[in-house]
Design an enzyme around this catalytic site. Sequence first.
Site, mmCIF file in Angstrom:
data_model
loop_
_atom_site.group_PDB
_atom_site.id
_atom_site.type_symbol
_atom_site.label_atom_id
_atom_site.label_comp_id
_atom_site.label_asym_id
_atom_site.label_seq_id
_atom_site.Cartn_x
_atom_site.Cartn_y
_atom_site.Cartn_z
ATOM 1 N N LYS A 67 0.848 -1.206 0.000
ATOM 2 C CA LYS A 67 0.000 0.000 0.000
ATOM 3 C C LYS A 67 0.879 1.251 0.000
ATOM 4 C CE LYS A 67 -0.392 -0.356 5.024
ATOM 5 N NZ LYS A 67 -1.191 -0.956 6.101
ATOM 6 N N ARG A 124 -10.718 -0.353 14.778
ATOM 7 C CA ARG A 124 -10.628 0.468 13.573
ATOM 8 C C ARG A 124 -11.745 0.037 12.624
ATOM 9 N NH1 ARG A 124 -4.898 0.873 10.425
ATOM 10 N NH2 ARG A 124 -5.303 -1.331 9.968
ATOM 11 N N HIS A 161 -6.250 -7.540 12.979
ATOM 12 C CA HIS A 161 -5.040 -6.709 12.976
ATOM 13 C C HIS A 161 -4.719 -6.309 14.412
ATOM 14 C CE1 HIS A 161 -1.981 -4.307 11.092
ATOM 15 N NE2 HIS A 161 -2.472 -3.161 11.506
ATOM 16 N N ARG A 195 1.255 -10.747 7.104
ATOM 17 C CA ARG A 195 1.157 -9.574 6.228
ATOM 18 C C ARG A 195 2.343 -8.663 6.512
ATOM 19 N NH1 ARG A 195 -3.893 -9.865 8.835
ATOM 20 N NH2 ARG A 195 -3.389 -7.913 9.904
ATOM 21 N N TYR A 247 15.389 31.034 5.891
ATOM 22 C CA TYR A 247 14.301 31.816 6.496
ATOM 23 C C TYR A 247 14.518 31.989 7.991
ATOM 24 C CZ TYR A 247 11.705 31.125 2.154
ATOM 25 O OH TYR A 247 11.300 31.127 0.847
ATOM 26 N N CYS A 273 13.741 24.547 3.570
ATOM 27 C CA CYS A 273 12.733 25.268 2.783
ATOM 28 C C CYS A 273 11.855 24.267 2.029
ATOM 29 C CB CYS A 273 13.407 26.204 1.786
ATOM 30 S SG CYS A 273 14.670 27.265 2.491
ATOM 31 N N ASP A 319 11.748 23.634 -1.177
ATOM 32 C CA ASP A 319 12.418 22.936 -2.277
ATOM 33 C C ASP A 319 13.929 22.845 -2.114
ATOM 34 O OD1 ASP A 319 9.830 23.427 -3.614
ATOM 35 O OD2 ASP A 319 10.610 25.478 -3.702
HETATM 36 C C1 LIG Z 1 -0.449 -1.852 6.799
HETATM 37 C C2 LIG Z 1 -0.979 -3.120 7.274
HETATM 38 C C3 LIG Z 1 -0.121 -4.222 7.497
HETATM 39 C C4 LIG Z 1 1.383 -4.128 7.410
HETATM 40 O O1 LIG Z 1 1.860 -3.654 8.653
HETATM 41 P P1 LIG Z 1 3.418 -3.448 8.946
HETATM 42 O O2 LIG Z 1 3.457 -3.085 10.386
HETATM 43 O O3 LIG Z 1 3.886 -2.354 8.073
HETATM 44 O O4 LIG Z 1 4.090 -4.718 8.652
HETATM 45 C C5 LIG Z 1 -0.711 -5.423 7.825
HETATM 46 N N1 LIG Z 1 -2.047 -5.541 7.961
HETATM 47 C C6 LIG Z 1 -2.897 -4.499 7.787
HETATM 48 C C7 LIG Z 1 -4.354 -4.709 7.956
HETATM 49 C C8 LIG Z 1 -2.387 -3.252 7.462
HETATM 50 O O5 LIG Z 1 -3.233 -2.234 7.303
#
Ligand SMILES: *Cc1c(COP(=O)(O)O)cnc(C)c1O
Length: 475
Positions: free
Chosen positions: A136, A234, A263, A319, A363, A410, A412
């Site tokens: 992602k 969540r 998660h 994951r 700045y 800054c 850029d």
């Molecule tokens: C982003 C995400 C992950 C990956 O998590 P990391 O801590 O970056 O390994 C796994 N599961 C879900 C649902 C996520 O949103």
Amino acid sequence: MADLPNGFTGFSRRDPNFVSAGDALRGSRYDETSFVVRKQERSLAEAWSPAASAGAAAAAPAVTQLSSAASDVLRFAESGTPAGEPPRFDPERLAHIPEVDRRWSWVEIDLNAIRHNASAVKRRLNPGTRLMAVVKADGYGHGAVQCAKTALNSGAEYLGVATVDEAIALREAYVNAPILVLGEPPASAIPLLLAYKIMPSIYTPEFAIRYGEAADAFGLSGPFHLKVNTGMNRIGVRYDEVVEFARQISFHRALDLVGTFTHFATADCPGTIDFERQAKRFYEAVNALRAAGINPGIVHAANSAAAIRYPEVQLDMVRLGISLYGFYPCPEAYPMIELKPAMSVKARITDVKALPVGEGVSYGLHYRSPGAVKICTLPIGYADGFRRGLSGRTDVLLAGRRFHQVGNICMDQCMFEVNLRQRNDLDPQIGDEVVIVGEQGEAAVTIDQMAETLGTIQHEVAIGFGCSRLPRLYV
Ligand SMILES: *Cc1c(COP(=O)(O)O)cnc(C)c1O
């Protein structure tokens, strides 16, 4: 020929008394000599044209008489310009000017590091546990397509993304692996899911029913993963309501439950009480589904931190996000695995000046020269992810040594200081390569250090650089 509407007046239209800034600097005025050069430029353009290739040998000597700047720029002229007309720029040739030659700052991604990290985690997995590469946010700023392909070649079997469009971008780059959107998209995106074979996470019956009906209408199955909320709060179906949820949607023949997941909120935190509570609730939910005769499919829960620290929750799949890119999700993971950061950030010096004592920089002029310093400028700023909060609090590397970034960063550009009292052997030049993130010789500046200084996590800093306007280079 009409005047160009943007300040570039054609040569032929130029006022005979006009003196350009360049002419003034050279102390010469526009005169007949530039006409001679233009004639030579034209012969070069003709030499480039395939039709004129027979005459190219004869035209070649003219090229050597050109000033180097003129012959350099004429590589970008359209071939076959009619005689008597000035050459025109060829968009295709212009497109070949590399991004790093357009602006001297860039992100470098080491795909070998991605390979190394995927394999390192894969080696720690229980037999039969699959690896999902989470790509992602454009692969946490590392490039989703390149990272997905690399991870799939290094043992990953599944991909995870946040949005439907992220998944479509992978499909359009010929990535065929199963892709799971880690959230429930709006129901209006369902046709895209089915057309591109993208699996949603589901936790509302409304979405499930519309997805099932749409799949059925096209004679397809509608595979999905069920998201279970075990305490992160969540998204997801409450852990003690999963059977009821499954029953509610079970009459849809097209719906195909291919995975069930949750998660963790605290897998990267020192304590384990909350983590264990979530794990326990998840096992309860999965067991309840099985007891009701429902196959939960691929059961998964672990992000990077959990996959590395708690092998017992690796289950059917992990994951992997942040660790795929080479970052340790928490200090506890340091002794457990060897990871290599894949991202570096580099730039070239665009200005160098000696600064007398007391002169300020950037700045607000918050930094004042202590004398005996050279101030070097880099064309990278907070619009490129080089967060302003790092002003005066990070170092850059030049010639394998550390130097303090000074003055406010800054939008850029930013500046750094070469202290001649410490480094009088160093003579920084415009064009010299500087490392903002990464290694040079023995020295290193890390995204971990930046995240620590900023009071945030590496994810945010890496995405800041990687998803900015900086070009990405793969090495
Ligand atoms: C982003 C995400 C992950 C990956 O998590 P990391 O801590 O970056 O390994 C796994 N599961 C879900 C649902 C996520 O949103």
